[in-house]
Write an enzyme that holds these catalytic residues in place. Sequence first.
Site, PDB file in Angstrom:
ATOM      1  N   ASP A 211      -9.464-103.207   5.355  1.00  0.00           N
ATOM      2  CA  ASP A 211     -10.816-103.942   5.698  1.00  0.00           C
ATOM      3  C   ASP A 211     -11.876-105.577   6.467  1.00  0.00           C
ATOM      4  O   ASP A 211     -10.723-106.003   5.888  1.00  0.00           O
ATOM      5  CB  ASP A 211     -11.345-103.902   4.734  1.00  0.00           C
ATOM      6  CG  ASP A 211     -12.957-103.529   4.802  1.00  0.00           C
ATOM      7  OD1 ASP A 211     -13.561-102.564   5.590  1.00  0.00           O
ATOM      8  OD2 ASP A 211     -13.655-104.630   4.255  1.00  0.00           O
ATOM      9  N   GLU A 270       9.542-105.037   1.451  1.00  0.00           N
ATOM     10  CA  GLU A 270      10.136-104.965   0.347  1.00  0.00           C
ATOM     11  C   GLU A 270      10.657-103.125  -0.284  1.00  0.00           C
ATOM     12  O   GLU A 270      10.785-102.780  -1.161  1.00  0.00           O
ATOM     13  CB  GLU A 270       9.962-105.673  -0.331  1.00  0.00           C
ATOM     14  CG  GLU A 270       9.744-107.263  -0.575  1.00  0.00           C
ATOM     15  CD  GLU A 270       9.077-108.347  -1.250  1.00  0.00           C
ATOM     16  OE1 GLU A 270       9.582-107.520  -2.878  1.00  0.00           O
ATOM     17  OE2 GLU A 270       9.289-109.248  -1.388  1.00  0.00           O
TER      18      GLU A 270
END
Length: 562
Positions: A211, A270
Site C-alpha cells: 500500500d 529468499e
Amino acid sequence: MTTDTSQYLGRQGADWWRGAVIYQIYPRSFMDASGDGIGDLQGVIDRLDYIASLNVDAIWLSPFFTSPMLDFGYDVSDYRDVDPMFGTLADFDRLVEAAHARGLKVTIDQVLSHTSDAHAWFQESRESRDNPKGDWYVWADPRPDGAPPTNWQAIFGGSAWQWDTRRCQYYLHNFLVEQPDLNFRNPEVVEAILGEVRFWLERGVDGFRLDAVNFCTHGELKDNPPREDIPEGFIGVRPDNPYGYQQHLYDKTQPENLAFLERLRALLDEYPGTTSVGEVGDDDSLGVMAEYSKGGKRLHMAYSFDLLGERHDPEYLRGILTEMEARIEDGWPCWALGNHDVTRLATRWDAEDDAAKLRLYLAFLLTQRGSICLYQGEELGLSEAELSFEQLVDPAGITFWPAYKGRDGCRTPMPWKADAPHGGFSRGASWLPVPDEHLGLAVDQQDREPDSLLNATRDFLAFRRTQPALVKGDIAYHPVRDEVLCLERCHPSSAPGERLLVALNFAGELRELPAPRAARAFDDAPAMVNGHWQGGTLTLPAYGIAIARCPQSDQEDSSWDI
C-alpha cells in the site's frame, strides 16, 4: 469453458505472477460466516470454490490485521496478528492451505509506510525524544512561530503534521492523524519492517500488495511548491482537497526509497516464487511504476491509478499503455480498472446495465501486457452504491461530503443470493447496506444464466489461460481507428511465426476495418468474442471484441503495420 490446468502457463515456475490474474478480496465485504455483519476469513474460505471457478490465479486480501479500524485496516496496530473481527491466525493458516489446495496463490496487503497511533512502536516513540524508539517515526520541531515544519498536506484533509504535547514536536501523517509515518531513514525501522514481512512469508504467503509504497520515505523538510492546475484524480487530488494544490516534491517518492525496495526484494528472493506489487500514486505515476519494477532488483511489478479515473476513450487508454511500454524496459506492469478506493467501474465508465460495454472493458483489461487485479464484484458488473451521508463510514467521504462521497459506495457487500437477507452476505445486518439494485446481479442469479457477465468472465479467463501470448507475450499497438483499439500480442511458445490480433470497438455502433486476409478466428473463443474476420475485412458490432491468429509474415494491410 473448462481448461486442463496442465495447459495453464501462469502457475508454472517461480514467475507465476507474470501475467497472473489476481482477485482482490475486501474481507469486510466478501462473506460473513460469523453472522455479525462483517466479512471474515472463514467467509473467504467458504467461497474459495467460487473464486477458483473464475479461473483466476491468486487472491489479494485487503488488510485483516489488528487495527482500530479508523481507516478499515490500513491503520495497523499489530502486523503479526489477525483482528478478532476477521478471525484468528489459525483461520489465516487454514485459508492459505485451502487456497493452495485449489491452485490459488495468496497475496496480502502490507501497509509499510505508516502504522496506527495505537501501535506499540508509536506509543513508545511519543513518550520522549530520547527513548529507544524515539526516532522510529518522523518527528520535527515547529517553525519559530509554532507552525508545522512544512506546508505538506494529508490526503484525508488538513496539514500532514500533528502536534504532540508529550514531545512538543510535530509528527508526520500522510493519511489520517491516527496514521503516523514511520521513519525509514532509521535502519532499525527498516529491519523491523522487514521482520514483519518475513513473519508472513514464513506462514506461506505467496506475495504482497504494498500500500502507498512510494510514501515510505520523505525528503528534505521543505515546502512543496503550488501547482498551476489541479487535476481530477484519486482521493486527495481534487479541487475540493488542498492536497491537490501542491506539487509533491518532498513528501513522497524520494530516491532513498529505492534502497528500501532493494532490501525488500532481497528478502523476497529468499523465498522463491513469492512476489510483490506496489501501489504508487504520483504526478508521474507511470515513471514511478517503471522505476520501481525494472531491473529485477526492486518490486516485481507496480500499478498506479492511471486507469482508475473516469476517462476511458481509446485514444487516452492507448496513450497510457504505450507510454508505459516505452518507459518500463524489462519491468512488468500490473493493471486494474477498479479497487476498494475508486468508484465502481460500471458507474465510472458509464456501463451500468450495459453488458456489452462491461464485456468490452473486461476484454480490454485481459488482453494487455502485464498482470491483472480484478476487484470483487467486477465479474458481476456491480454499480456504485448510492449512500446517504448518515450511512457513510469512510473518513474521506465524511470529511469531503458532498463534493466527494468517499469509498463506501464501492465497498458494499458482495451479493450472493438474490432472495436471501442482505444478499446472502450475512445472517445479521451488514456493516454497509446491500443495495437493492445489486440483488438482481447476485451470484446465484448469474450462475444459472449462460450468457451472464459472471460466466463471460469465467469463459474469457479460461480462454486466456490457453494463450501464451495473452499471458506473458509482447505487445504492440496500432493507431486508434474509428474508436477501435487494435493491438498485437506474440510469444515464442505460440505456434511458430504466429501473432494474435486484438480489436476492441469502443463505439456504440458497428465498425468495419481492413484486416489481414490470413487472420483466422478461434474456433473455441468465448461467445463474448463476437467480431467477424473474412476476406480482409473485420466487422465489429457495437462494443464488439475480436481476436484472431495471424502469421507474422502477413503484413499486407498497412492498417495493421506497427
